[in-house]
Design a protein around this motif. Structure first.
Motif, PDB file in Angstrom:
ATOM      1  N   UNK A 678       7.025  -7.661   4.325  1.00 56.50           N
ATOM      2  CA  UNK A 678       7.203  -7.358   5.763  1.00 56.50           C
ATOM      3  C   UNK A 678       8.266  -6.284   5.960  1.00 56.50           C
ATOM      4  N   UNK A 679       9.321  -6.348   5.144  1.00 56.19           N
ATOM      5  CA  UNK A 679      10.354  -5.307   5.230  1.00 56.19           C
ATOM      6  C   UNK A 679       9.809  -3.965   4.738  1.00 56.19           C
ATOM      7  N   UNK A 680       8.990  -4.017   3.679  1.00 52.21           N
ATOM      8  CA  UNK A 680       8.509  -2.774   3.068  1.00 52.21           C
ATOM      9  C   UNK A 680       7.376  -2.166   3.897  1.00 52.21           C
ATOM     10  N   UNK A 725       9.771   0.489   7.648  1.00 55.77           N
ATOM     11  CA  UNK A 725      10.040   0.723   9.075  1.00 55.77           C
ATOM     12  C   UNK A 725      10.402  -0.558   9.817  1.00 55.77           C
ATOM     13  N   UNK A 726      10.682  -1.633   9.083  1.00 50.07           N
ATOM     14  CA  UNK A 726      11.023  -2.903   9.737  1.00 50.07           C
ATOM     15  C   UNK A 726      12.392  -2.795  10.402  1.00 50.07           C
ATOM     16  N   UNK A 774      11.997  -9.288  -5.192  1.00 43.58           N
ATOM     17  CA  UNK A 774      11.555  -8.091  -4.464  1.00 43.58           C
ATOM     18  C   UNK A 774      10.049  -8.193  -4.216  1.00 43.58           C
ATOM     19  N   UNK A 775       9.643  -7.982  -2.955  1.00 45.28           N
ATOM     20  CA  UNK A 775       8.222  -8.032  -2.610  1.00 45.28           C
ATOM     21  C   UNK A 775       7.695  -9.423  -2.326  1.00 45.28           C
ATOM     22  N   UNK A 776       8.597 -10.368  -1.954  1.00 46.19           N
ATOM     23  CA  UNK A 776       8.143 -11.711  -1.566  1.00 46.19           C
ATOM     24  C   UNK A 776       7.290 -11.609  -0.307  1.00 46.19           C
ATOM     25  N   UNK A 777       6.460 -12.639  -0.078  1.00 49.57           N
ATOM     26  CA  UNK A 777       5.694 -12.665   1.169  1.00 49.57           C
ATOM     27  C   UNK A 777       4.240 -12.269   0.984  1.00 49.57           C
ATOM     28  N   UNK A 778       3.649 -11.734   2.045  1.00 49.24           N
ATOM     29  CA  UNK A 778       2.209 -11.460   2.072  1.00 49.24           C
ATOM     30  C   UNK A 778       1.803 -10.431   1.025  1.00 49.24           C
ATOM     31  N   UNK A 779       0.534 -10.527   0.588  1.00 51.42           N
ATOM     32  CA  UNK A 779       0.056  -9.614  -0.463  1.00 51.42           C
ATOM     33  C   UNK A 779      -0.402  -8.303   0.165  1.00 51.42           C
ATOM     34  N   UNK A 780       0.544  -7.443   0.457  1.00 52.36           N
ATOM     35  CA  UNK A 780       0.217  -6.191   1.149  1.00 52.36           C
ATOM     36  C   UNK A 780       0.123  -5.032   0.170  1.00 52.36           C
ATOM     37  N   UNK A 782      -0.264  -2.022   0.947  1.00 54.20           N
ATOM     38  CA  UNK A 782       0.483  -0.878   1.491  1.00 54.20           C
ATOM     39  C   UNK A 782       1.971  -0.949   1.156  1.00 54.20           C
ATOM     40  N   UNK A 783       2.448  -2.138   0.765  1.00 56.96           N
ATOM     41  CA  UNK A 783       3.844  -2.224   0.320  1.00 56.96           C
ATOM     42  C   UNK A 783       4.010  -1.524  -1.029  1.00 56.96           C
ATOM     43  N   UNK A 784       2.888  -1.214  -1.718  1.00 56.44           N
ATOM     44  CA  UNK A 784       2.928  -0.392  -2.937  1.00 56.44           C
ATOM     45  C   UNK A 784       2.412   1.017  -2.653  1.00 56.44           C
ATOM     46  N   UNK A 785       1.331   1.105  -1.849  1.00 55.06           N
ATOM     47  CA  UNK A 785       0.774   2.432  -1.542  1.00 55.06           C
ATOM     48  C   UNK A 785       1.762   3.285  -0.748  1.00 55.06           C
ATOM     49  N   UNK A 786       2.471   2.638   0.216  1.00 52.18           N
ATOM     50  CA  UNK A 786       3.421   3.384   1.062  1.00 52.18           C
ATOM     51  C   UNK A 786       4.530   4.029   0.248  1.00 52.18           C
ATOM     52  N   UNK A 787       5.275   3.238  -0.562  1.00 50.67           N
ATOM     53  CA  UNK A 787       6.307   3.853  -1.407  1.00 50.67           C
ATOM     54  C   UNK A 787       5.744   4.943  -2.332  1.00 50.67           C
TER      55      UNK A 787
END
Length: 889
Positions: A678-680, A725-726, A774-780, A782-787
């Protein structure tokens, strides 16, 4: 190559010789009977798919030898029976498939080779938002807005369902992905291509584990990994340890399944089960319904395990009948499971297999509880809630602290709502939502909430009108039994009208709060509260204006809504005073387990499941009316702000590029522990002053048309700008929360995207520093694609959440991990240094690599490519590049 285990294939029923199965009991191997039931499913899949290429005989031996091999970091392949996606993570998957078809064509291959080989279902459940509530037509209005906002995305998904084979879409308005999976999609035993075999699934949502409650082995994977499975690739996984979780005893009469799951979540976080399977056993399991088991399995990501498996027993078989499954198929299911030794009797301890470790919970010790105010594992007994919240108010800023000055703990803000005066204070409830797959699948807690609402209304209690109340059932079946049992009317009277069928408040689609409420919260700097029956309460997720968020059972959500505050001791203080001046306490209206079970037996019947699901794919008229193109290649619309061809495959050639050392990287961001996806990559509101908002404004959109980040995951230009952007992001370079960082060459403080763009223009690579989980939470994905799109080449962290690490690997971003006992503090890293990461020629899984700083310091870190397959993906620049080269060559 023929399968080397073909000799154990036989018909399940001699009368049907063409319907066969691999009879594992014919292996005549004593090790099989000692395997955990979850590992037996991995074994069956390996035996059935053994081709001495993707799956080898040695892999089968390793799984059979689990007791010895579980501690040896052994890699095994697993081919799940099917894949499930939701629309937030499904849209980018279909975008990638469309772009992969284009890339294969450019490289001279046949684009129609890009097609799901493994059956895939996509359930549209993440797009609806609580814009309207407390109105008789809230559901209709929210659904109309959902279509208005998402028409483009829905047309694209409809194109995908026509263009790709083996791909089915469940339209919006049908329910939440995991509940639809539990009640309708799950087979328990597959009957496909002439074979019976165990149902198993991977999904692009972390709570895919919910299906483990029915005895279907499943877990969440990154969208990128799911795409590879859809294309016929096995998942490469380290053979997991299996923690046996023994349940004994009976729950107390006032305890709900939510209380049990929050207790288990805290317990297993303390035990430490990240990367492991948890398998439930013991006589206490027989006391739990499938809905109760599914609730426990759903929260598996919150305690960090890969899967939370309940083997199939007679209660599971009964559930298949109760939910309207074909009785003949159900009997075949039972016969197959008996034949292969996979049907469990939890009261028979002689069936207990070997486990890595055993932990135990006496269900009788569970007490009513909530979790919060910022993490699902932070359980608080209901009796301690008032005291705990008041302690959190003054505690140092952190997971259990808000750092409010002592003289402001009793601040009051007066405001006017719809012509009436009200007051808000720290702890005031402003959102109360019965939502999310965790609990809305469970008739016992949903009917419990309905019965509590009935008693509350009859006692003369009400909910203050400014509190945003909502009910988003997980399927049409829930509405059916709430209506038939006569409790829906009372829920509506307290403001809990049906607002939609989907994953709403739990993922941040809570919609706006009244302006006067927001003004009072902001001016008073109040810690306002959201109470929800969900599974996630991370900062900034539920709503920007609720700094404290508590997970609670549906009946407790209503109780806190009536009280209007979290600062109440239910045992000593009344919920409210009715018009006659009588004090009404929670104990006066709390329904007993016996009351709930009597209503459940009477009203939750097979007929309603059949009626709802027979028409699920055709019932949505707006979906049926959508006009989608029929071409096999997608025609991208350059004006679209929702669907855009991603740049991932630009310049891709058939020849491999040798990975190079990362020279002189700057640190884009420096984090502490528990930075979530969610943060990422937030899924909620697009802030009006953000880079994503500026981009959308430049494309002619007004703030009203921004929609959410989650809905725009098919557009890389928005998602790259929405990365980090969180509004609750805590970056060590900046002294306040927010999505900003320092651009070190200039010393300027900039939005994260703007800083990354400057680095990119100057040709500087980037890394991210992080703490634990690092990266806890939903399986997003975009948290990898975005960075990746921001130019981040590597992340250096103390530890990773499993799915996120896998997603980083899938995008070719290097996950680096400090050596045991080391971290940024012990190494004296400030993040202001420049980092050179030496990439050796002969890479091996989990090898140490050298990192040199421009200060002259040198240290080693573990390169977290855990398997040879992951290294293959890295050499290709990511998993999708690998698949394109494979299909095009």
């Amino acid at each position: 190559m023929s399968n080397p285990f073909v000799q154990i294939v036989e018909p399940l029923d001699p009368k049907e010789p063409l319907k066969k199965f691999f009879n594992l009991s014919k292996l005549e191997d004593v090790r099989y009977a000692r395997l955990p039931f979850s590992i037996r499913i991995l074994l069956e899949a390996a035996i059935r798919n053994c081709d001495e290429f993707l799956v080898k005989k040695g892999d089968v031996e390793n799984i059979l030898n689990w007791k010895v091999m579980q501690h040896k970091n052994v890699e095994v392949p697993f081919k799940p029976a099917r894949v499930i996606l939701q629309d937030f993570t499904g849209v980018p998957a279909v975008v990638d498939f469309a772009a992969m078809r284009d890339a294969v064509k450019k490289l001279g291959g046949d684009p129609e080779k890009i097609n799901p080989i493994c059956p895939a279902d996509l359930v549209i459940d993440h797009s609806i938002q609580v814009d309207f509530n407390r109105q008789p037509d809230s559901l209709q209005k929210n659904q109309e807005l959902e279509f208005e906002r998402n028409k483009e995305r829905f047309e694209f998904l409809k194109w995908g369902s026509q263009a790709f084979k083996n791909f089915r879409i469940i339209p919006p308005g049908s329910g939440i992905i995991h509940q639809v999976n539990l009640e309708y999609l799950a087979r328990v035993v597959m009957d496909q291509d002439g074979y019976y075999y165990p149902d198993s699934v991977v999904g692009t949502d972390s709570h895919t584990t919910m299906i483990d409650g029915l005895g279907v082995l499943g877990w969440g994977v990154g969208g990128i990994e799911a795409e590879a499975v859809m294309l016929g690739q096995p998942i490469s996984m380290v053979l997991p340890e299996v923690v046996g979780y023994k349940l004994v005893g009976n729950p107390q009469p006032l305890v709900t399944s939510t209380d049990i799951v929050l207790t288990i979540t805290k317990h297993l976080r303390q035990v430490g089960v990240v990367g492991k399977f948890v398998e439930f056993f013991g006589p206490g399991v027989a006391q739990l319904s499938i809905a109760d088991r599914a609730t426990i399995a759903n929260m598996c990501p919150e305690y960090g395990a890969t899967a939370a498996y309940f083997p199939v027993d007679d209660i599971s078989i009964g559930y298949l009948v109760q939910t309207g499954r074909d009785k003949e198929k159900v009997m075949c299911t039972k016969r197959y499971l008996e034949a292969v030794g996979m049907l469990r009797d939890f009261t028979n301890s002689s069936q207990d297999p070997d486990f890595t470790q055993v932990v135990e919970l006496d269900l009788h010790t569970v007490v009513p509880c909530c979790s919060g105010p910022k993490r699902p594992q932070d359980k608080v007994a209901v009796s301690d809630m008032k005291k705990d919240f008041e302690t959190c108010l003054g505690a140092k800023q952190g997971f259990k602290g808000f750092q409010i000055a002592p003289d402001r703990h009793n601040s009051i803000m007066k405001f006017n709502f719809e012509g009436h005066d009200f007051e808000l204070a720290h702890g005031s409830v402003v959102i109360a939502a019965i939502t999310s797959c965790t609990n809305t699948s469970n008739p016992s807690v949903m009917l419990g909430a309905g019965l509590l609402a009935k008693k509350a209304v009859e006692a003369g209690l009400t909910v203050k009108p400014y509190i945003k109340t909502s009910l988003s059932p997980g399927s049409g079946v829930v509405t059916y039994y709430l209506r038939e049992s006569g409790v829906m009317h009372y829920l509506s009277q307290l403001g809990f009208d049906v607002v939609g069928y989907g994953c709403m408040t739990c993922i941040g689609n809570s919609g706006p709060l009244p302006e006067s409420v927001v003004e009072a919260i902001t001016q008073g700097d109040l810690v306002a509260v959201g109470v929800l029956s969900g599974n996630r309460n991370f900062e900034g997720r539920v709503h920007p204006n609720t700094r404290a968020n508590y997970l609670a059972s549906p009946p407790l959500v209503i109780a806190y809504a009536i009280a209007g505050t979290i600062r109440i001791d239910f045992e000593k203080e009344p919920l409210g005073i009715n018009a006659s001046g009588k004090k009404i306490f929670l104990k006066d209206i709390w329904p007993t387990r016996n009351e709930i079970q009597a209503v459940e037996r009477q009203f939750v019947i097979p007929g309603m499941f059949k009626e709802v699901y027979e028409k699920i794919e055709t019932v949505n008229k707006a979906w049926n009316a959508l006009d989608a193109p029929s071409d096999k290649l997608y025609t991208w619309n350059p004006k679209s702000t929702y669907i855009k061809s991603p740049p991932f495959f630009d310049g891709l050639t058939l020849a491999l590029q040798t990975p190079k050392t990362i020279e002189g990287a700057y640190v884009l961001l420096s984090f502490g522990d528990s930075v979530t996806t969610d943060h990422i990559s937030p899924a909620g509101n697009i802030a009006r002053n953000s880079p994503a908002a500026r981009y959308l404004t430049s494309r002619g959109l007004t703030p009203r048309e921004f929609n959410s980040y989650g809905s725009r995951r098919g557009n890389d230009a928005v998602m790259a700008r929405g990365t980090f952007a969180n509004i609750r992001l805590v970056n060590k370079f900046i002294d306040k929360q927010g999505p900003q960082t320092i651009h070190f060459p200039s010393g300027e403080t900039l939005d994260v995207f703007d800083a990354a763009e400057r680095y990119k223009q100057a040709g500087h690579p980037l890394i991210v520093l992080a703490g634990k989980e690092y990266g806890a939470g939903s399986s997003r994905d975009w948290a990898a694609k975005g960075p990746f799109l921001l130019g981040v080449k590597a992340v250096l962290a103390e530890s990773y959440e499993r799915i996120h690490r896998s997603n980083l690997v899938g995008m070719g971003v290097i996950p680096l991990q400090y050596l045991p006992g080391e971290d940024a503090g012990t190494l004296g890293l400030t993040g202001r240094e420049r980092y050179t990461i030496i990439i050796p020629e002969n890479l091996k899984p989990q090898m140490n690599v050298q990192i040199k700083l421009d200060t002259g310091k040198t240290f080693n870190a573990i390169m977290r490519f855990d398997t040879d397959v992951e290294l293959t993906y890295f050499h290709n620049g990511g998993i999708l590049n690998y698949m394109i080269r494979k299909m095009a060559s």
